[in-house]
Structure formats: structure tokens, C-alpha cells
Design a protein around this motif. Sequence first.
Motif, short mmCIF file in Angstrom:
data_model
loop_
_atom_site.label_atom_id
_atom_site.label_comp_id
_atom_site.label_asym_id
_atom_site.label_seq_id
_atom_site.Cartn_x
_atom_site.Cartn_y
_atom_site.Cartn_z
N ARG A 81 -10.51 46.12 -5.03
CA ARG A 81 -10.76 44.91 -5.63
C ARG A 81 -10.24 43.77 -4.72
NH1 ARG A 81 -9.06 48.33 -10.22
NH2 ARG A 81 -6.93 48.37 -9.41
N TYR A 82 -9.20 43.90 -3.81
CA TYR A 82 -8.91 42.88 -3.02
C TYR A 82 -10.09 42.53 -2.06
CZ TYR A 82 -6.58 40.76 1.17
OH TYR A 82 -6.41 40.07 2.40
N GLY B 107 -1.32 35.46 -1.98
CA GLY B 107 -1.45 34.71 -3.47
C GLY B 107 -2.18 35.54 -4.48
N TRP B 108 -2.96 36.54 -4.20
CA TRP B 108 -3.91 37.37 -4.88
C TRP B 108 -3.25 37.96 -6.02
CZ3 TRP B 108 -4.46 42.97 -4.36
CH2 TRP B 108 -5.55 43.49 -5.21
N PRO B 109 -1.90 38.76 -5.82
CA PRO B 109 -1.41 39.47 -6.94
C PRO B 109 -0.81 38.58 -8.12
CG PRO B 109 -0.51 40.29 -4.90
CD PRO B 109 -1.26 39.19 -4.54
N TYR B 110 -0.82 37.04 -7.90
CA TYR B 110 -0.08 36.29 -8.87
C TYR B 110 -1.12 35.37 -9.46
CZ TYR B 110 3.37 38.08 -5.67
OH TYR B 110 4.14 38.55 -4.59
N GLY C 26 -5.94 35.69 -15.20
CA GLY C 26 -7.08 35.35 -15.56
C GLY C 26 -8.40 35.60 -14.76
N LEU C 27 -8.32 36.44 -13.79
CA LEU C 27 -9.57 36.76 -13.15
C LEU C 27 -10.53 38.12 -13.63
CD1 LEU C 27 -7.84 36.78 -9.29
CD2 LEU C 27 -9.50 35.05 -10.35
N ALA C 28 -11.58 38.11 -13.15
CA ALA C 28 -12.56 39.03 -13.89
C ALA C 28 -11.88 40.46 -13.21
CB ALA C 28 -13.85 38.93 -13.21
N SER C 29 -11.81 41.46 -14.05
CA SER C 29 -11.19 42.74 -13.64
C SER C 29 -11.79 43.30 -12.61
CB SER C 29 -11.65 43.75 -15.06
OG SER C 29 -12.86 44.00 -14.97
N GLY C 30 -13.04 43.22 -12.15
CA GLY C 30 -13.41 43.67 -10.93
C GLY C 30 -12.53 43.22 -9.70
N VAL C 31 -12.12 42.13 -9.65
CA VAL C 31 -11.36 41.34 -8.27
C VAL C 31 -9.99 41.29 -8.77
CG1 VAL C 31 -13.51 40.29 -7.85
CG2 VAL C 31 -11.86 39.05 -9.13
N SER C 32 -9.43 41.41 -9.88
CA SER C 32 -7.73 41.37 -10.10
C SER C 32 -7.05 42.56 -9.71
CB SER C 32 -7.88 41.41 -11.86
OG SER C 32 -8.47 40.19 -12.10
#
Length: 279
Positions: A219-220, A194-197, A200-206
Motif C-alpha cells: 500500500r505504501y 507522513g503516510w501513516p498519519y 481519509g485515504l482510499a483503502s488501497g493506499v492507506s
Amino acid sequence: MTASARQVRAVRLGPRSVAALCLVSAIGVVAFGWPLLAGSGSGLAHSQDAPWLFAALLPLLLAVVVATIGDRGLDAKAIAMIGVLAAAGAALRPLGAGTAGIEPMFFLMVLSGRVLGPGFGFVLGSVAMFASALLTGGVGPWMPFQMLSMGWVSMGAGLLPGPDRLRGRRELLLLAGYGAVAAVGYGLVMNLQGWPYIGGLASGVSFVPGDPLSANLTRYLAYCLATSLGWDLPRAVVTVVLTFVLGGTVLKALRRATRRAAFEAPVAFDAPGGPPDRS
């Protein structure tokens, strides 16, 4: 080694079922991890492409079951045991509904895979997750991935060493350790789905399409630490506690049931004869 101690295989893996299982696992790995390797201009990193991958995975999961039936056959006893254990797993899942990682379903899937082998474990884990999704209303594009991941969890338990000779506390230690690792691993894999989709997340974890693999993996991991570890670790703890508290009893019950079912007993027919002599 006595017959009662020998590992019983309710569902044996034949050549076609092994090939189908390898194929669906390989495609599953690609489906989970393809965004990490997609270039920014490839068109593969768009979230609208994801449902096509999800839709392609479910028929492949069913193909494993079909190939298993074609290779070795699933007799009525094996089908009945799959149904009972899948229903039990589906009934256990809503007890915690994933709240704070309280998911007793993992405990049963690990022990069932251990007793009944990797082939049965994969089929059982997939079917149990499908049934639980129907029961809890959790049907969505993530469901085939949950089925595949739970199938891997149960199959892995069936591949653990010493199925015929390891018993008692040593076996519980092995299963508890595997259950803890599998519970955390399940969360990590499902995060990758689900993470790649999620936008709106902070750039550090997107996820950033086209970035180097090492940068996206960093980041993952940050994403997992920030979002899911609070569920994954309690899930592992619950699995370990249930294994030590109830594992011995459940393992004995499962092994007793498989011995009585006599999955591997050859079928023999008595020669027809006349009525018994009553003289």
C-alpha cells in the motif's frame, strides 16, 4: 598523488561523532519505520504519538554537531564554510519551493558533500534544511525528519568512491546518478514519515495498523506512485541537469576554496626573535 588532488576533510569524523551519527541514524530509521511494525493494539500507531518522536529527533541531530566539535574541533574556516553553503542551499530552496519537483538545493548539497566529505556533508545538509525551513516558514513536526534525510543525502555523496582520483565527466556521471537516486529516495523516505498519519485515504493506499508488513509496504508503494512520484522524478531530473551543466564549475570552486582554507594544514608558530637586522 598531489596535495591539490587529495580529498580535503573540513569536518573529520572521530570516534564520538561516528557513534553519535550511527545513533541518530539508527533512531531515525526506527522513527521513520516504526508504524510498519506496530500492532493494532499497541497504542503506537496513533497519530498523536508522532510529535513525541519528532521532538526527540532534533536534539539527537544537534548531538552529532556537538560530538564532532568535541572530537576534532570545527575551526573558524570550517564554520564559515558551513554557514556560507547552508545559506546558499537555503536560498536555493525557495526558487522552486518544491513545485513540480524543482528543488536545486539537492544539487548543491550533493556536490558539497562530495568535495568536503561525509562528516561535513551530514552537518551541512541538516543545517541547510533547518535554515531553509526558517526562511520559507516550513517549520513543523516534519522538519527534524527533513534535516535528517538531507544530512543522509549529503553524507552519502561524501562516501562515494574515488574522491581523490575521479575527475571530469566520469565524476559528473557518478554524481548525477547518485543525485537522481538520492532525490527519489528522499521523497520515498519523507513519504514514510507522513503516510501513516494521513487519514481519509482510499483503502488501497492507506496504512492499516497491525496488518502484515508486506501488505502495508504494498500500500505504501501504491501511495508513492499515486501521490509523490510526480515530484520525485522531476527533482531527480533537475538534479541531474544541474550536475551536468554547472557541476564542473561548482566542484572546481569548492575544491579551490578548501585548498585555500587549508583545513588540514598543521598550525605552526615561528620562534620569537628580535627585530630584523637592518644593517
